[in-house]
Design a protein around this motif. Structure first.
Motif, PDB file in Angstrom:
ATOM      1  N   LEU A   8      12.838  -5.608  -2.864  1.00 30.65           N
ATOM      2  CA  LEU A   8      13.272  -7.343  -2.038  1.00 30.65           C
ATOM      3  C   LEU A   8      12.350  -7.010  -0.586  1.00 30.65           C
ATOM      4  N   PHE A   9      12.405  -6.184  -0.315  1.00 32.19           N
ATOM      5  CA  PHE A   9      12.377  -6.289   1.232  1.00 32.19           C
ATOM      6  C   PHE A   9      10.420  -5.045   1.452  1.00 32.19           C
ATOM      7  N   SER A  10       9.705  -5.292   0.679  1.00 31.53           N
ATOM      8  CA  SER A  10       8.673  -4.351   1.098  1.00 31.53           C
ATOM      9  C   SER A  10       8.380  -4.771   0.254  1.00 31.53           C
ATOM     10  N   CYS A  11       6.526  -3.927  -0.454  1.00 35.32           N
ATOM     11  CA  CYS A  11       5.530  -4.523  -0.943  1.00 35.32           C
ATOM     12  C   CYS A  11       4.489  -2.969  -0.973  1.00 35.32           C
ATOM     13  N   VAL A  12       3.384  -3.221  -1.490  1.00 36.32           N
ATOM     14  CA  VAL A  12       2.976  -2.217  -1.352  1.00 36.32           C
ATOM     15  C   VAL A  12       1.213  -2.900  -1.117  1.00 36.32           C
ATOM     16  N   ILE A  13       0.442  -3.229  -0.508  1.00 40.60           N
ATOM     17  CA  ILE A  13      -0.619  -3.891  -0.084  1.00 40.60           C
ATOM     18  C   ILE A  13      -1.705  -2.850  -0.349  1.00 40.60           C
ATOM     19  N   TYR A  14      -3.226  -3.024  -0.914  1.00 43.32           N
ATOM     20  CA  TYR A  14      -4.223  -2.528  -1.313  1.00 43.32           C
ATOM     21  C   TYR A  14      -5.095  -3.355  -0.563  1.00 43.32           C
ATOM     22  N   ILE A  15      -6.003  -2.919   0.603  1.00 45.23           N
ATOM     23  CA  ILE A  15      -6.732  -3.349   1.335  1.00 45.23           C
ATOM     24  C   ILE A  15      -8.209  -2.651   1.294  1.00 45.23           C
ATOM     25  N   ILE A 107       3.951  -0.977   2.387  1.00 46.66           N
ATOM     26  CA  ILE A 107       3.191   0.304   2.776  1.00 46.66           C
ATOM     27  C   ILE A 107       1.676  -0.343   2.274  1.00 46.66           C
ATOM     28  N   VAL A 108       0.923  -0.216   3.139  1.00 43.88           N
ATOM     29  CA  VAL A 108      -0.258  -0.992   3.274  1.00 43.88           C
ATOM     30  C   VAL A 108      -1.785   0.586   2.505  1.00 43.88           C
ATOM     31  N   VAL A 109      -2.581   0.597   1.558  1.00 41.69           N
ATOM     32  CA  VAL A 109      -3.489   1.691   1.539  1.00 41.69           C
ATOM     33  C   VAL A 109      -4.850   1.048   1.945  1.00 41.69           C
ATOM     34  N   MET A 110      -5.141   1.388   3.298  1.00 44.16           N
ATOM     35  CA  MET A 110      -6.777   1.067   3.553  1.00 44.16           C
ATOM     36  C   MET A 110      -7.310   1.626   3.049  1.00 44.16           C
ATOM     37  N   HIS A 111      -8.287   0.585   2.480  1.00 45.11           N
ATOM     38  CA  HIS A 111     -10.048   1.867   1.858  1.00 45.11           C
ATOM     39  C   HIS A 111     -11.348   1.256   2.768  1.00 45.11           C
ATOM     40  N   PRO A 112     -11.667   1.909   3.282  1.00 45.03           N
ATOM     41  CA  PRO A 112     -13.416   1.615   3.780  1.00 45.03           C
ATOM     42  C   PRO A 112     -13.673   1.622   2.888  1.00 45.03           C
ATOM     43  N   ILE A 142      -4.747   6.097   4.001  1.00 44.07           N
ATOM     44  CA  ILE A 142      -6.026   5.672   4.064  1.00 44.07           C
ATOM     45  C   ILE A 142      -6.502   6.496   2.351  1.00 44.07           C
ATOM     46  N   HIS A 143      -7.248   5.310   2.087  1.00 46.26           N
ATOM     47  CA  HIS A 143      -7.670   5.966   0.574  1.00 46.26           C
ATOM     48  C   HIS A 143     -10.203   6.025   1.159  1.00 46.26           C
ATOM     49  N   ILE A 144     -10.305   7.549   0.615  1.00 48.12           N
ATOM     50  CA  ILE A 144     -11.541   7.158   0.253  1.00 48.12           C
ATOM     51  C   ILE A 144     -12.387   8.021  -0.382  1.00 48.12           C
ATOM     52  N   GLY A 145     -13.116   7.144  -1.502  1.00 50.92           N
ATOM     53  CA  GLY A 145     -13.384   7.540  -2.414  1.00 50.92           C
ATOM     54  C   GLY A 145     -13.894   6.076  -3.234  1.00 50.92           C
ATOM     55  N   HIS A 146     -13.345   6.515  -5.250  1.00 54.07           N
ATOM     56  CA  HIS A 146     -14.016   4.973  -5.695  1.00 54.07           C
ATOM     57  C   HIS A 146     -12.796   3.866  -5.769  1.00 54.07           C
ATOM     58  N   GLU A 147     -12.885   2.932  -6.146  1.00 62.48           N
ATOM     59  CA  GLU A 147     -12.443   1.780  -5.429  1.00 62.48           C
ATOM     60  C   GLU A 147     -11.278   1.998  -7.131  1.00 62.48           C
ATOM     61  N   LEU A 148      -9.963   2.120  -6.282  1.00 56.92           N
ATOM     62  CA  LEU A 148      -8.596   1.876  -7.235  1.00 56.92           C
ATOM     63  C   LEU A 148      -8.937   0.874  -8.179  1.00 56.92           C
ATOM     64  N   SER A 149      -8.429   0.523  -9.048  1.00 58.31           N
ATOM     65  CA  SER A 149      -7.608  -0.495  -9.728  1.00 58.31           C
ATOM     66  C   SER A 149      -6.879  -1.063 -10.021  1.00 58.31           C
ATOM     67  N   ILE A 150      -6.595  -1.813  -9.986  1.00 57.77           N
ATOM     68  CA  ILE A 150      -5.393  -2.911  -9.427  1.00 57.77           C
ATOM     69  C   ILE A 150      -4.175  -2.914 -10.309  1.00 57.77           C
ATOM     70  N   ASP A 151      -4.925  -2.855 -11.739  1.00 57.32           N
ATOM     71  CA  ASP A 151      -3.671  -3.145 -13.525  1.00 57.32           C
ATOM     72  C   ASP A 151      -3.044  -1.550 -13.391  1.00 57.32           C
ATOM     73  N   THR A 152      -3.974  -0.503 -12.947  1.00 59.67           N
ATOM     74  CA  THR A 152      -3.354   1.299 -13.055  1.00 59.67           C
ATOM     75  C   THR A 152      -2.989   1.634 -11.680  1.00 59.67           C
ATOM     76  N   PHE A 153      -3.088   0.947 -10.494  1.00 51.23           N
ATOM     77  CA  PHE A 153      -2.651   1.423  -9.409  1.00 51.23           C
ATOM     78  C   PHE A 153      -1.200   1.887  -9.362  1.00 51.23           C
ATOM     79  N   LEU A 155      -0.135   4.919  -6.138  1.00 53.42           N
ATOM     80  CA  LEU A 155       0.068   5.740  -4.718  1.00 53.42           C
ATOM     81  C   LEU A 155      -0.697   7.145  -4.903  1.00 53.42           C
ATOM     82  N   ASP A 156       0.081   7.894  -5.886  1.00 56.19           N
ATOM     83  CA  ASP A 156      -0.149   9.305  -6.086  1.00 56.19           C
ATOM     84  C   ASP A 156      -2.076   9.005  -6.371  1.00 56.19           C
TER      85      ASP A 156
END
Length: 166
Positions: A8-15, A107-112, A142-153, A155-156
């Motif tokens: 309710l108070f948190s979420c995962v955001i992929y940037i 929780i934020v995943v930053m992906h340059p 911070i994620h470095i590498g291939h773009e992650l799929s939103i459908d099968t996202f 954190l692992d």
């Protein structure tokens, strides 16, 4: 029960960051902010910074008088050129995708996605981390590498670079 309260108070955001695009996605709802990374500042008031627009709306104001339009994700060597302006864009984008949350502390995943030739320096990692914290994150990866799929996202899947603390 605790898991439901936490949700309710948190979420995962992929940037995903690029020089010409910022995509911020709320993983659970799939709500996405996908716009040009521009910020328009009203230059009439020299004492106070007034943000006139962000994203595509700011880009459209490039020729307006008394409005300065910046892309803080555009630089010859780095992906971040203007820290405070980049932070404002990310704050806005996170608010846009977390509208349904009571208190968004994601929780934020930053992906340059660009300017990674030769690897990422500790300084760049810190910039990405601080940008996310400044935009409201309570935890940053911070994620470095291939773009992650939103459908099968998951954190692992995050390929987090090692940080040299020496």
């Amino acid at each position: 029960m605790l898991h439901m309260i936490k949700k309710l108070f948190s979420c995962v955001i992929y940037i995903r960051l690029q020089e010409d695009r910022v995509r911020v996605t709320h993983i659970d709802s799939k709500t996405t902010f996908d716009e040009k990374p521009y910020i328009a500042i009203d230059s009439k008031n020299s004492k106070k910074v007034i943000v006139s627009a962000i994203g595509n709306d700011a880009y459209d104001l490039r020729n307006a008088k008394s409005i300065e339009v910046f892309n803080p994700f555009s630089h010859a060597r780095l992906l971040v050129n203007g820290f405070a302006k980049a932070e404002k864009i990310l704050q806005y984008a996170i608010r846009e995708v977390c509208k349904t949350k009571l208190f968004a502390s994601p929780i934020v995943v930053m992906h340059p996605l660009e300017k990674l030739e030769g690897g990422v320096t500790d300084i760049e990692l810190r910039v990405y981390r601080e940008l996310a914290f400044g935009a409201g994150a309570r935890e940053v990866h911070i994620h470095i590498g291939h773009e992650l799929s939103i459908d099968t996202f998951s954190l692992d899947q995050i390929n987090e670079p090692d940080i040299d603390d020496s």
